[in-house]
Design a protein around this motif. Structure first.
Motif, PDB file in Angstrom:
ATOM      1  N   ASP A  45      34.668 -22.349  49.497  1.00  0.00           N
ATOM      2  CA  ASP A  45      34.056 -23.677  49.449  1.00  0.00           C
ATOM      3  C   ASP A  45      34.218 -24.295  48.061  1.00  0.00           C
ATOM      4  OD1 ASP A  45      33.045 -24.004  52.095  1.00  0.00           O
ATOM      5  OD2 ASP A  45      31.515 -22.521  51.649  1.00  0.00           O
ATOM      6  N   ALA A  46      34.082 -23.460  47.023  1.00  0.00           N
ATOM      7  CA  ALA A  46      34.242 -23.977  45.665  1.00  0.00           C
ATOM      8  C   ALA A  46      35.615 -24.616  45.492  1.00  0.00           C
ATOM      9  CB  ALA A  46      34.051 -22.848  44.657  1.00  0.00           C
ATOM     10  N   ALA A  47      36.640 -23.958  46.013  1.00  0.00           N
ATOM     11  CA  ALA A  47      38.006 -24.487  45.899  1.00  0.00           C
ATOM     12  C   ALA A  47      38.145 -25.831  46.602  1.00  0.00           C
ATOM     13  CB  ALA A  47      38.989 -23.482  46.480  1.00  0.00           C
ATOM     14  N   SER A  48      37.409 -26.004  47.699  1.00  0.00           N
ATOM     15  CA  SER A  48      37.527 -27.260  48.451  1.00  0.00           C
ATOM     16  C   SER A  48      36.875 -28.436  47.740  1.00  0.00           C
ATOM     17  CB  SER A  48      36.909 -27.090  49.846  1.00  0.00           C
ATOM     18  OG  SER A  48      35.498 -27.009  49.770  1.00  0.00           O
ATOM     19  N   PHE A  49      35.994 -28.164  46.762  1.00  0.00           N
ATOM     20  CA  PHE A  49      35.350 -29.238  46.014  1.00  0.00           C
ATOM     21  C   PHE A  49      36.126 -29.625  44.756  1.00  0.00           C
ATOM     22  CE2 PHE A  49      31.634 -27.869  48.475  1.00  0.00           C
ATOM     23  CZ  PHE A  49      31.032 -29.085  48.784  1.00  0.00           C
ATOM     24  N   LYS A  50      37.017 -28.755  44.315  1.00  0.00           N
ATOM     25  CA  LYS A  50      37.745 -29.024  43.080  1.00  0.00           C
ATOM     26  C   LYS A  50      38.646 -30.248  43.248  1.00  0.00           C
ATOM     27  CE  LYS A  50      37.596 -24.382  41.111  1.00  0.00           C
ATOM     28  NZ  LYS A  50      38.334 -23.173  40.665  1.00  0.00           N
ATOM     29  N   GLY A  51      38.678 -31.070  42.214  1.00  0.00           N
ATOM     30  CA  GLY A  51      39.484 -32.281  42.279  1.00  0.00           C
ATOM     31  C   GLY A  51      38.749 -33.458  42.864  1.00  0.00           C
ATOM     32  N   ASN A  52      37.525 -33.239  43.350  1.00  0.00           N
ATOM     33  CA  ASN A  52      36.718 -34.326  43.899  1.00  0.00           C
ATOM     34  C   ASN A  52      35.737 -34.783  42.817  1.00  0.00           C
ATOM     35  OD1 ASN A  52      34.858 -35.954  45.277  1.00  0.00           O
ATOM     36  ND2 ASN A  52      35.041 -34.771  47.171  1.00  0.00           N
ATOM     37  N   ASP A  53      35.902 -35.986  42.332  1.00  0.00           N
ATOM     38  CA  ASP A  53      35.101 -36.491  41.227  1.00  0.00           C
ATOM     39  C   ASP A  53      33.616 -36.634  41.564  1.00  0.00           C
ATOM     40  OD1 ASP A  53      37.333 -36.601  39.657  1.00  0.00           O
ATOM     41  OD2 ASP A  53      37.710 -38.742  40.000  1.00  0.00           O
ATOM     42  N   ALA A  54      33.288 -36.559  42.836  1.00  0.00           N
ATOM     43  CA  ALA A  54      31.888 -36.698  43.244  1.00  0.00           C
ATOM     44  C   ALA A  54      31.092 -35.417  43.009  1.00  0.00           C
ATOM     45  CB  ALA A  54      31.801 -37.093  44.715  1.00  0.00           C
ATOM     46  N   TYR A  55      31.801 -34.335  42.641  1.00  0.00           N
ATOM     47  CA  TYR A  55      31.131 -33.043  42.475  1.00  0.00           C
ATOM     48  C   TYR A  55      31.621 -32.329  41.223  1.00  0.00           C
ATOM     49  CZ  TYR A  55      30.115 -33.841  47.417  1.00  0.00           C
ATOM     50  OH  TYR A  55      29.708 -34.398  48.610  1.00  0.00           O
TER      51      TYR A  55
END
Length: 525
Positions: A255-265
Motif C-alpha cells: 500500500d505504501a508503494a501505491s501512495f508514492k508519487g501522489n502529492d496528496a499524501y
C-alpha cells in the motif's frame, strides 16, 4: 509472487471498517482523525499503560512519561522531567519535575512519580514493568518537584524502560485495590493525564476522542480534537484514507508503494526496531529438544519470504539483533535446508513427540501481509512434517491468553510475535530473561535458559558504555546457539499521512514508541 497470492481469498470478508457512530467535530471546527492503532502495536480497549505492550503513539497524547525518545529515536530527553542526572556509579537517578497539572486541575508532584513506580513494580496490578523496575530499591521525594531513584545494582536499560512508563495520578487511583486495577473501567471512561489532549470518550470498538488541553505547559494545542478510529484491518483503514475519512494510517509495504508519487499524501518509512520470531512455549514438551528448534529454523526460507512478501524491505535475523555491531562472528546462519530439518526431527524422535498433530500458531498480527507470511511459514513447516495452524486474534485477546493467571500452553504452544530490539538493545530482556516470567515481566513463553539470562544480566549491569556492544554480542551468541525463539527478520514499517497534515510526526517505533511527536503542534488544513 506465488507467496503474495496466498490467502487473498481471506481478505474479502474483512474489508469493512468498524465505526458506525460518527465522532463529533471539535468546538473550534478542527479535528484530526486517524487510524493510530491499526497494524502492529495497536492496543485498543482498556487503555491501561501499565499493561500496554503497544499503542504508545496514542497513549502518549494524554499520558506522559518522565523521559522520552526524541523525534529521531536517537537519544532520550526530558518529558515530565525537565532535567535528569545519572550518578557515575549508575546507582542514582535524579529527576527535576515540570511544573504542570493533571487534566482535573490537581498539581503533578513527586508523590505521583513515587506512586506510579511503586504501582508498576507490583505484579498484582497487572503491570508488565515489575521485573524491569526491580533494581529500584527506593524512590525518594525530597520535595514536590524532585525525585531520586536509588538502585540496588546498575541497570543500563532503566531510562529506556522509563520512556514507556506513563505517570499516573495518585489522587485518582490510590483507593483502587491493586488486584482490580488492571481492568478497572477508569482507564476507558475517566482517565486523566498531563498531556496535550484530554480523554473525551470511547465508543466501544469504534473510536476514541480526545479534546485539547488548553492549559498544556507546552502551549495550547493547535487542533481542537484528535480522534482514533478503529478498523478491522489495514485494508479498511487504507480505504478510509483514500476516501478522505481519516488523515493517517499505518500501511503495509504494498500500500505504501501505491501512495508514492501522489502529492496528496506523504509516505513515512523506517526501521521498525522490532524483531519478528516464532516463539517456543517452554511449557510445551514439543520444543524441549534443541534439534526440534533447529529444524524449525532450517525449514523456513526466510530469504524467500523477505524478498517476496516484504519486497526486500526486511533483514533476516540469526539472533535478536541485526545491527552489525551487536552480532559476533561465527553465528549459525540456519540456511534454508528442509532435508536437514527432516533429519534433525528424525533424530529427535518427532514422530513420537508430536508427529503430524496440529499445533496452534497464535498471533496478534492480523494484517493481510501477516496472513500471507503465516501461510508461507505453515506451508514450509508442513513440508518437513510440522503441522502448524495459524490463529490470529486481536491484541487484547492475545494478551489475555498469554498473560492468563494460569496459562494453558496448549492455547499458545507456538506464537508469531515481535519484540523491540532497539533503540536500546536491552528491550529484548523483558521477553527472554528468566527473571521476567509473569507476573514479574513479559517472558510469557516461560524461557528458562541460563546462558540467555546470564548474558542479559551482564549486559544490563555493564556500567562501561564502551563494552555494551560486546555484552549484547554475548546475548546474540546465546540466542543463536540455544534458540529460545526461531528468529526471523526485522522489517521496515510504513505510515501514510495526508498532505493536509502539518507538523505531524509519526515514527515506525517499536510498540508505537513513545517519542517526542509534539502533537500540540499538529494541524490540519
Amino acid at each position: 509472487m506465488a507467496l503474495r497470492k496466498i490467502a487473498l481469498a481471506l481478505l474479502a470478508a474483512t474489508i469493512m471498517a468498524l465505526p458506525t457512530t460518527k465522532p463529533a467535530r471539535a468546538a473550534d471546527g478542527t479535528a484530526i482523525t486517524g487510524a493510530f492503532d491499526v497494524g502492529p502495536g495497536g492496543f485498543q480497549g482498556n487503555f491501561n499503560p501499565l499493561a500496554a505492550t503497544g499503542g504508545f503513539t496514542w497513549l502518549n497524547l494524554y499520558f506522559e512519561p518522565l523521559v522520552i525518545y526524541d523525534g529521531k529515536l536517537e537519544k532520550i530527553e526530558g518529558a515530565l522531567a525537565t532535567k535528569f542526572e545519572v550518578s557515575a556509579d549508575r546507582l542514582s537517578y535524579s529527576f527535576t519535575l515540570a511544573d504542570t497539572k493533571w487534566h482535573d486541575g490537581q498539581p503533578f508532584t513527586s508523590a505521583d512519580v513515587k506512586f506510579t513506580i511503586e504501582t508498576a513494580k507490583n505484579g498484582a496490578t497487572g503491570s508488565v514493568f515489575a521485573a524491569r523496575l526491580s533494581a529500584i530499591k527506593a524512590v525518594e521525594t525530597p520535595d514536590a518537584h524532585t525525585v531520586v531513584l536509588r538502585l540496588s545494582a546498575p541497570n543500563a536499560g532503566l531510562l529506556d524502560t522509563l520512556t514507556q512508563l506513563m505517570m499516573l495520578p495518585q489522587h485518582a487511583l490510590k483507593d483502587i485495590a491493586a488486584e482490580t486495577l488492571a481492568k478497572n473501567p477508569w482507564w476507558s471512561k475517566t482517565p486523566i493525564g498531563t498531556g496535550p489532549y484530554k480523554f473525551s470518550r470511547y465508543v466501544t470498538d469504534q473510536y476514541v476522542e480526545l479534546a485539547a488541553n488548553d492549559e498544556y505547559r507546552g502551549g495550547k494545542p493547535v487542533t481542537g480534537r484528535i480522534i482514533n478510529r478503529y478498523f478491522a484491518n489495514t485494508a479498511a483503514a487504507v480505504a478510509a484514507l483514500r476516501a478522505g475519512e481519516i488523515s493517517f494510517s499505518y500501511v503495509e509495504a504494498d500500500d505504501a508503494a501505491s501512495f508514492k508519487g501522489n502529492d496528496a499524501y506523504r509516505v513515512i518509512d523506517g526501521n521498525s526496531f522490532v524483531v519478528n520470531y516464532l516463539g517456543f512455549n517452554q511449557e510445551a514438551p514439543l520444543w524441549k529438544d534443541l534439534k526440534v528448534r533447529q529444524a524449525v529454523m532450517h525449514a523456513i526460507n526466510r530469504d524467500a519470504i523477505v524478498q517476496s512478501l516484504y519486497g526486500g524491505a526486511a533483514k533476516t535475523a540469526n539472533c535478536g539483533y541485526v545491527a552489525d555491531r551487536l552480532q559476533p562472528a561465527g553465528l549459525d546462519p540456519y540456511a534454508y535446508d528442509p532435508e536437514k530439518a527432516k533429519q534433525l526431527l528424525a533424530e529427535a524422535g518427532w514422530d513420537k513427540i508430536n508427529g503430524d498433530k496440529p499445533i496452534t500458531l497464535l498471533t496478534y498480527y492480523n494484517t493481510p501481509q501477516a496472513t500471507n507470511v503465516l501461510a508461507a511459514v505453515q506451508a514450509m513447516l508442513s513440508q518437513v512434517g510440522i503441522n502448524v495452524v495459524p490463529r490470529a486474534v486481536d491484541t487484547p485477546t492475545y494478551n489475555g491468553t498469554i498473560y492468563a493467571q494460569k496459562p494453558d500452553w496448549k492455547q499458545f504452544p507456538l506464537v508469531y510475535a515481535g519484540l523491540r530490539n532497539g533503540p536500546d538493545p536491552g528491550g529484548l530482556n523483558m521477553g527472554l530473561n528468566e527473571k521476567q516470567i509473569p507476573p514479574q515481566g513479559a517472558n510469557f513463553l516461560r524461557i528458562r535458559m541460563p546462558s540467555v539470562t546470564q548474558a542479559f544480566d551482564a549486559a544490563l549491569n555493564e556500567s562501561d558504555d564502551a563494552r555494551q556492544a560486546e555484552r549484547y554480542q554475548a546475548v546474540c551468541k546465546a540466542m543463536n546457539a540455544d534458540l529460545p525463539w526461531a528468529t526471523l527478520w526485522v522489517a521496515n514499517r510504513y505510515g501514510v499521512a495526508s498532505s493536509k497534515l502539518k507538523n505531524f510526526v509519526w515514527l515506525p517505533a517499536p510498540g508505537g514508541g513513545p517519542y517526542a511527536a509534539h502533537p500540540e503542534k499538529w494541524a490540519v488544513e
